[in-house]
Design an enzyme around this catalytic site. Structure first.
Site, PDB file in Angstrom:
ATOM      1  CG  HIS A 126     -13.760 -44.533 -20.809  1.00 41.43           C
ATOM      2  ND1 HIS A 126     -14.319 -43.496 -21.520  1.00 41.43           N
ATOM      3  CD2 HIS A 126     -14.262 -44.451 -19.557  1.00 41.43           C
ATOM      4  CE1 HIS A 126     -15.108 -42.810 -20.712  1.00 41.43           C
ATOM      5  NE2 HIS A 126     -15.101 -43.364 -19.525  1.00 41.43           N
ATOM      6  CE  LYS A 130     -27.649 -41.664 -25.278  1.00 43.21           C
ATOM      7  NZ  LYS A 130     -27.978 -40.988 -26.526  1.00 43.21           N
ATOM      8  CG  ASP A 150     -21.038 -41.317 -11.224  1.00 44.62           C
ATOM      9  OD1 ASP A 150     -19.882 -41.439 -11.666  1.00 44.62           O
ATOM     10  OD2 ASP A 150     -21.293 -40.951 -10.065  1.00 44.62           O
ATOM     11  CE  LYS A 179     -23.394 -32.792 -29.512  1.00 43.53           C
ATOM     12  NZ  LYS A 179     -23.915 -32.779 -28.132  1.00 43.53           N
TER      13      LYS A 179
HETATM   14  P1  NAD Z   1     -32.460 -25.909 -30.469  1.00 43.20           P
HETATM   15  O1  NAD Z   1     -32.182 -26.004 -31.909  1.00 43.20           O
HETATM   16  O2  NAD Z   1     -33.696 -26.572 -29.937  1.00 43.20           O
HETATM   17  O3  NAD Z   1     -32.511 -24.391 -29.979  1.00 43.20           O
HETATM   18  C1  NAD Z   1     -31.495 -23.451 -30.157  1.00 43.20           C
HETATM   19  C2  NAD Z   1     -32.144 -22.078 -30.238  1.00 43.20           C
HETATM   20  O4  NAD Z   1     -31.133 -21.067 -30.251  1.00 43.20           O
HETATM   21  C3  NAD Z   1     -32.977 -21.905 -31.522  1.00 43.20           C
HETATM   22  O5  NAD Z   1     -34.281 -21.453 -31.160  1.00 43.20           O
HETATM   23  C4  NAD Z   1     -32.190 -20.845 -32.301  1.00 43.20           C
HETATM   24  O6  NAD Z   1     -33.019 -20.007 -33.092  1.00 43.20           O
HETATM   25  C5  NAD Z   1     -31.525 -20.061 -31.173  1.00 43.20           C
HETATM   26  N1  NAD Z   1     -30.358 -19.299 -31.598  1.00 43.20           N
HETATM   27  C6  NAD Z   1     -29.453 -19.590 -32.550  1.00 43.20           C
HETATM   28  N2  NAD Z   1     -28.496 -18.644 -32.639  1.00 43.20           N
HETATM   29  C7  NAD Z   1     -28.830 -17.712 -31.704  1.00 43.20           C
HETATM   30  C8  NAD Z   1     -28.248 -16.476 -31.302  1.00 43.20           C
HETATM   31  N3  NAD Z   1     -27.130 -16.025 -31.873  1.00 43.20           N
HETATM   32  N4  NAD Z   1     -28.846 -15.763 -30.312  1.00 43.20           N
HETATM   33  C9  NAD Z   1     -29.970 -16.221 -29.723  1.00 43.20           C
HETATM   34  N5  NAD Z   1     -30.575 -17.383 -30.062  1.00 43.20           N
HETATM   35  C10 NAD Z   1     -30.010 -18.126 -31.038  1.00 43.20           C
HETATM   36  O7  NAD Z   1     -31.160 -26.488 -29.757  1.00 43.20           O
HETATM   37  P2  NAD Z   1     -31.038 -27.064 -28.284  1.00 43.20           P
HETATM   38  O8  NAD Z   1     -31.231 -28.533 -28.356  1.00 43.20           O
HETATM   39  O9  NAD Z   1     -31.848 -26.240 -27.352  1.00 43.20           O
HETATM   40  O10 NAD Z   1     -29.476 -26.828 -28.026  1.00 43.20           O
HETATM   41  C11 NAD Z   1     -28.967 -25.576 -27.569  1.00 43.20           C
HETATM   42  C12 NAD Z   1     -27.606 -25.796 -26.921  1.00 43.20           C
HETATM   43  O11 NAD Z   1     -27.737 -26.744 -25.855  1.00 43.20           O
HETATM   44  C13 NAD Z   1     -26.538 -26.375 -27.864  1.00 43.20           C
HETATM   45  O12 NAD Z   1     -25.280 -25.848 -27.479  1.00 43.20           O
HETATM   46  C14 NAD Z   1     -26.570 -27.859 -27.555  1.00 43.20           C
HETATM   47  O13 NAD Z   1     -25.351 -28.497 -27.861  1.00 43.20           O
HETATM   48  C15 NAD Z   1     -26.822 -27.816 -26.065  1.00 43.20           C
HETATM   49  N6  NAD Z   1     -27.374 -29.057 -25.508  1.00 43.20           N
HETATM   50  C16 NAD Z   1     -28.542 -29.585 -25.967  1.00 43.20           C
HETATM   51  C17 NAD Z   1     -29.044 -30.751 -25.395  1.00 43.20           C
HETATM   52  C18 NAD Z   1     -30.368 -31.338 -25.803  1.00 43.20           C
HETATM   53  O14 NAD Z   1     -30.834 -32.274 -25.115  1.00 43.20           O
HETATM   54  N7  NAD Z   1     -31.043 -30.847 -26.823  1.00 43.20           N
HETATM   55  C19 NAD Z   1     -28.315 -31.411 -24.388  1.00 43.20           C
HETATM   56  C20 NAD Z   1     -27.113 -30.838 -23.934  1.00 43.20           C
HETATM   57  C21 NAD Z   1     -26.664 -29.661 -24.501  1.00 43.20           C
END
Ligand code: NAD
Length: 468
Positions: free
Chosen positions: A65, A70, A99, A106
């Site tokens: 939309h 992204k 916004d 994904k």
């Molecule tokens: P990342 O890979 O940098 O870090 C994730 C960490 O979680 C790792 O250090 C891993 O070892 C740890 N981990 C894995 N399983 C675990 C468990 N069972 N218990 C404890 N720790 C555990 O990933 P990230 O980019 O920090 O993403 C983390 C979450 O945030 C995801 O759900 C992702 O979708 C969300 N997210 C990330 C971003 C971004 O900008 N990177 C943006 C929005 C949402």
């Protein structure tokens, strides 16, 4: 009745609950809810030892939309089509809440990055990008990936390099992906943007007397005890900013286990300890917990799940002691847990609002790539000069002279502007969803966030004249 089901079904369930609060036409709601396109692909990887492995990957574009779509690219053994579609849907609603004028998408590659060398990860990332280019699932005006679980600036640099090498004179190829290193046309402030956004959101809620009263807490972040699950990009930066903001980090969970100290943990010392020993366990002065999941039940005011989905479930939700749950990860709370937490009066700050800082600053990066000019370049020195002359005039009029050289930067540079834009975005979005919650008699911020998003997206479709 148990409401534990797959991630996509949980997102759709949350959507349906929110949709019931709107008076939108069912056909329009079905269109907003549907995932528009999913590309499932496999490709061979020649491993360093010469063997061949078939890699499975996906890219889902939930809604066009607004274009481009992204959403991050995830490296995890848990990647499935269901998960990628759920995360793409969340991206659509997340962009709408803050916004950011994008549709949701994904990507996921089903690997554990620790099993591969840097060269192998580069080959996987470049091949994945090449396959997306062939099917037109990537491009500055089509679909723009970013980092997610298991990926970071290095992967984004390989993506932009692959894209550029095949772009054949296209004008803004750098805008095909965000979260790039600064030297590769990234933006200052993207690396910690999601964690910083989590901090702004949690701080805003904690500073509100109205929010704290029903929880039996005093307003303010200072002294509030925090537990963080996952010390990756999002978890580490959220923990750092919360601690800098006055909160006390009392528990950390990582892949290998969890540690607790009610008197507080020094985050940087924990990180150093992990680098030296390969584990957070055995950190001096802290207690090791039997299982990493046990950290979620520690005594604290604020719990930040920042690892993966389905961590707070119907099984452990009754034992969660936190009063505020800040969903830094996507989908950490199942629908059944959500209902239990609501009944228990726990305030859940939902993923589709709280972790939107990443996509917000990605939007700023994309704008920078399209304009080919660093934020602050045009106005920094002009602002400095204007502030200096204002100080001089005030000095002349009042006799109180402030030396401009004693003051820190008087003009904002790129990082200052990114932080300011992010803070504004997180605070305005929170107030919008709080207003929807209060105004429509909704009892939780997740439903209020979905309602806010659905109504905004509905307007985009209604403007097309197709839907009533
Ligand atoms: P990342 O890979 O940098 O870090 C994730 C960490 O979680 C790792 O250090 C891993 O070892 C740890 N981990 C894995 N399983 C675990 C468990 N069972 N218990 C404890 N720790 C555990 O990933 P990230 O980019 O920090 O993403 C983390 C979450 O945030 C995801 O759900 C992702 O979708 C969300 N997210 C990330 C971003 C971004 O900008 N990177 C943006 C929005 C949402």
């Amino acid at each position: 009745m148990s409401r534990e089901f797959g991630f996509l079904a949980q997102v759709n369930d949350a959507f349906d609950q929110a949709a019931a609060h709107t008076e939108l036409e069912p056909g329009l709601l079905s269109q907003i809810r549907a995932c528009n396109s999913v590309y499932r692909l496999t490709f061979p990887l020649k491993r360093d030892d010469g063997s061949i492995q078939v890699i499975e990957a996906w890219r889902a574009e939930h809604s066009q939309h607004k274009l481009p779509t992204k959403g991050g690219i995830r490296f995890s053994t848990g990647v499935t089509e269901d998960e990628v579609m759920a995360l793409a849907a969340l991206m659509t609603f997340k962009c709408s809440v803050v916004d950011v004028p994008f549709g949701g998408a994904k990507g996921g590659i089903r690997i554990d990055r620790r099993d591969y060398s840097a060269n192998e990860l580069e080959r996987i990332t470049r091949r994945y990008t090449y396959e997306l280019i062939k099917k037109r699932f990537i491009g500055p005006g089509i679909d723009v990936p970013a980092p997610d679980y298991g990926t970071g600036p290095a992967e984004m640099a390989w993506i932009v390099d692959t894209y550029k090498s095949m772009s054949n004179g296209e004008q803004n190829p750098e805008a095909c992906v965000t979260g790039k290193p600064i030297e590769q046309e990234g933006i200052r402030g993207r690396l910690d943007a999601t964690g910083r956004g989590v901090f702004y959101g949690v701080r805003e809620v904690c500073n509100s007397a109205e929010e704290m009263r029903p929880l039996g807490l005093e307003p303010g972040l200072t002294g509030k005890r925090v537990v963080v699950q996952g010390l990756g990009n999002v978890g580490y930066h959220a923990a750092r900013h919360l601690a800098d903001g006055g909160a006390v980090l009392v528990g950390i969970a990582e892949f290998e286990g969890a540690i607790a100290n009610p008197d507080g943990l020094d985050l940087e010392a924990v990180v150093r300890h992990r680098e030296e020993t390969g584990s957070i366990l055995g950190f001096p002065g802290a207690t090791d917990l039997a299982r990493n999941i046990d950290a979620l039940e520690l005594d604290c005011e604020i719990l930040i799940p920042a690892a993966l989905e389905n961590q707070i479930t119907g099984e452990n939700a009754p034992r969660i002691r936190a009063k505020v749950i800040g969903e830094a990860a996507n989908g950490p709370t199942t629908a059944e847990a959500d209902a239990i937490l609501l009944e228990r009066g726990v305030r859940v700050l939902p993923d589709l609002y709280l972790n939107a800082g990443g996509v917000t600053v990605s939007y700023f990066e994309w704008l920078k790539n399209l304009s080919h000019v660093r934020f602050g370049r045009m106005e920094k020195r002009f602002d400095e000069a204007a502030h200096r002359s204002l100080l001089r005039e005030i000095g002349r009029a009042t006799g109180v002279n402030v030396e401009a050289s004693d003051l820190p930067d008087l003009g904002a540079d790129e990082e200052d502007l990114v932080h300011s834009g992010l803070e504004e975005t997180m605070i305005v979005a929170l107030h919008q969803i709080q207003d929807v919650e209060a105004g429509m008699g909704i009892r939780d911020l997740r439903t209020a966030s979905f309602v806010t998003a659905i109504k905004k997206i509905a307007v985009s479709y209604q403007e097309l004249g197709i839907f009533p």
